[in-house]
Design a protein around this motif. Structure first.
Motif, PDB file in Angstrom:
ATOM      1  N   LEU A   1      23.834 -11.950  41.674  1.00 59.68           N
ATOM      2  CA  LEU A   1      23.519 -11.346  42.859  1.00 59.68           C
ATOM      3  C   LEU A   1      22.130 -11.411  43.152  1.00 59.68           C
ATOM      4  O   LEU A   1      21.552 -11.478  43.996  1.00 59.68           O
ATOM      5  N   LEU A   2      21.388 -10.786  42.112  1.00 52.20           N
ATOM      6  CA  LEU A   2      19.758 -10.764  42.131  1.00 52.20           C
ATOM      7  C   LEU A   2      19.222 -11.948  42.515  1.00 52.20           C
ATOM      8  O   LEU A   2      18.373 -11.982  43.284  1.00 52.20           O
ATOM      9  N   ALA A   3      19.460 -12.984  41.669  1.00 55.01           N
ATOM     10  CA  ALA A   3      18.893 -14.288  41.896  1.00 55.01           C
ATOM     11  C   ALA A   3      19.234 -14.664  43.262  1.00 55.01           C
ATOM     12  O   ALA A   3      18.503 -15.221  43.892  1.00 55.01           O
TER      13      ALA A   3
ATOM     14  N   ASP B   1      13.404 -17.385  51.353  1.00 55.14           N
ATOM     15  CA  ASP B   1      13.822 -18.580  52.087  1.00 55.14           C
ATOM     16  C   ASP B   1      14.038 -19.776  51.234  1.00 55.14           C
ATOM     17  O   ASP B   1      13.579 -20.998  51.641  1.00 55.14           O
ATOM     18  N   GLU B   2      14.036 -19.642  49.977  1.00 55.55           N
ATOM     19  CA  GLU B   2      14.276 -20.884  49.130  1.00 55.55           C
ATOM     20  C   GLU B   2      15.594 -21.661  49.408  1.00 55.55           C
ATOM     21  O   GLU B   2      15.469 -22.702  49.236  1.00 55.55           O
ATOM     22  N   ARG B   3      16.439 -20.939  49.850  1.00 54.63           N
ATOM     23  CA  ARG B   3      17.641 -21.684  50.323  1.00 54.63           C
ATOM     24  C   ARG B   3      18.567 -20.604  51.181  1.00 54.63           C
ATOM     25  O   ARG B   3      18.509 -19.331  50.952  1.00 54.63           O
ATOM     26  N   PRO B   4      19.222 -21.160  52.281  1.00 57.36           N
ATOM     27  CA  PRO B   4      20.046 -20.292  53.085  1.00 57.36           C
ATOM     28  C   PRO B   4      21.527 -19.776  52.358  1.00 57.36           C
ATOM     29  O   PRO B   4      21.748 -20.219  51.275  1.00 57.36           O
ATOM     30  N   PHE B   5      21.594 -18.439  52.626  1.00 57.72           N
ATOM     31  CA  PHE B   5      22.824 -17.704  52.085  1.00 57.72           C
ATOM     32  C   PHE B   5      24.282 -18.718  52.406  1.00 57.72           C
ATOM     33  O   PHE B   5      24.360 -19.068  53.632  1.00 57.72           O
ATOM     34  N   SER B   6      25.079 -18.829  51.424  1.00 54.60           N
ATOM     35  CA  SER B   6      26.359 -19.446  51.604  1.00 54.60           C
ATOM     36  C   SER B   6      27.431 -19.001  50.786  1.00 54.60           C
ATOM     37  O   SER B   6      27.004 -18.734  49.493  1.00 54.60           O
ATOM     38  N   TRP B   7      28.564 -18.559  51.015  1.00 51.42           N
ATOM     39  CA  TRP B   7      29.423 -18.267  50.010  1.00 51.42           C
ATOM     40  C   TRP B   7      29.660 -19.206  49.059  1.00 51.42           C
ATOM     41  O   TRP B   7      30.079 -18.748  47.701  1.00 51.42           O
ATOM     42  N   SER B   8      29.647 -20.500  49.280  1.00 57.31           N
ATOM     43  CA  SER B   8      30.243 -21.478  48.479  1.00 57.31           C
ATOM     44  C   SER B   8      29.167 -21.684  47.361  1.00 57.31           C
ATOM     45  O   SER B   8      29.162 -21.729  46.041  1.00 57.31           O
ATOM     46  N   GLY B   9      27.717 -21.420  47.783  1.00 62.44           N
ATOM     47  CA  GLY B   9      26.636 -21.753  46.956  1.00 62.44           C
ATOM     48  C   GLY B   9      26.560 -20.361  45.883  1.00 62.44           C
ATOM     49  O   GLY B   9      26.367 -20.579  44.923  1.00 62.44           O
TER      50      GLY B   9
ATOM     51  N   LEU C   1      29.397 -21.078  43.529  1.00 61.56           N
ATOM     52  CA  LEU C   1      28.928 -21.929  42.403  1.00 61.56           C
ATOM     53  C   LEU C   1      27.962 -21.310  41.396  1.00 61.56           C
ATOM     54  O   LEU C   1      27.892 -21.623  40.361  1.00 61.56           O
ATOM     55  N   ALA C   2      27.069 -20.398  41.885  1.00 56.35           N
ATOM     56  CA  ALA C   2      26.160 -19.791  40.954  1.00 56.35           C
ATOM     57  C   ALA C   2      26.823 -18.925  39.936  1.00 56.35           C
ATOM     58  O   ALA C   2      26.394 -19.097  38.945  1.00 56.35           O
ATOM     59  N   PHE C   3      27.840 -18.310  40.331  1.00 57.46           N
ATOM     60  CA  PHE C   3      28.865 -17.330  39.415  1.00 57.46           C
ATOM     61  C   PHE C   3      29.135 -18.414  38.349  1.00 57.46           C
ATOM     62  O   PHE C   3      29.257 -18.015  37.255  1.00 57.46           O
ATOM     63  N   VAL C   4      29.911 -19.452  38.808  1.00 59.31           N
ATOM     64  CA  VAL C   4      30.552 -20.260  37.850  1.00 59.31           C
ATOM     65  C   VAL C   4      29.637 -20.915  36.976  1.00 59.31           C
ATOM     66  O   VAL C   4      29.904 -21.109  35.775  1.00 59.31           O
TER      67      VAL C   4
END
Length: 88
Positions: free
Chosen positions: A23-25, A33-41, A44-47
């Motif tokens: 969550l911090l990352a 602004d390195e990337r927009p927020f998305s639930w799928s992203g 995927l970061a969690f997985v």
């Protein structure tokens, strides 16, 4: 406490720590602004995070279990126990 409860508590603590780090990352990437927020992203970061942790943990165990079986002194076991998380 029974041993089984202690194991569950340790695993729960690791999940909390891993979740907080992911969550911090994600938050830092969104704020900078390195990337927009998305639930799928985020999912995927969690997985990726948990799968990577499982793979690294299993590889570390496969390497160090045979080593620990051959160690003759309890002091060496203690040193390796302390060093293992840093090696992983």
């Amino acid at each position: 406490m029974p041993r089984r409860i202690l194991t569950v508590l340790r695993a729960e603590s690791l999940l909390n720590d891993g979740t907080a780090l992911v969550l911090l990352a994600v938050a830092i990437e969104v704020v900078t602004d390195e990337r927009p927020f998305s639930w799928s992203g985020t999912a995927l970061a969690f997985v990726e995070s948990y799968a990577g942790g499982i793979v690294i943990g299993a590889a570390t165990a496969l390497l160090l279990i045979p080593v620990r079986r051959r160690l003759p002194e309890p002091l060496l076991h203690s040193v390796l126990s302390v060093a293992t998380p840093f090696l992983a």
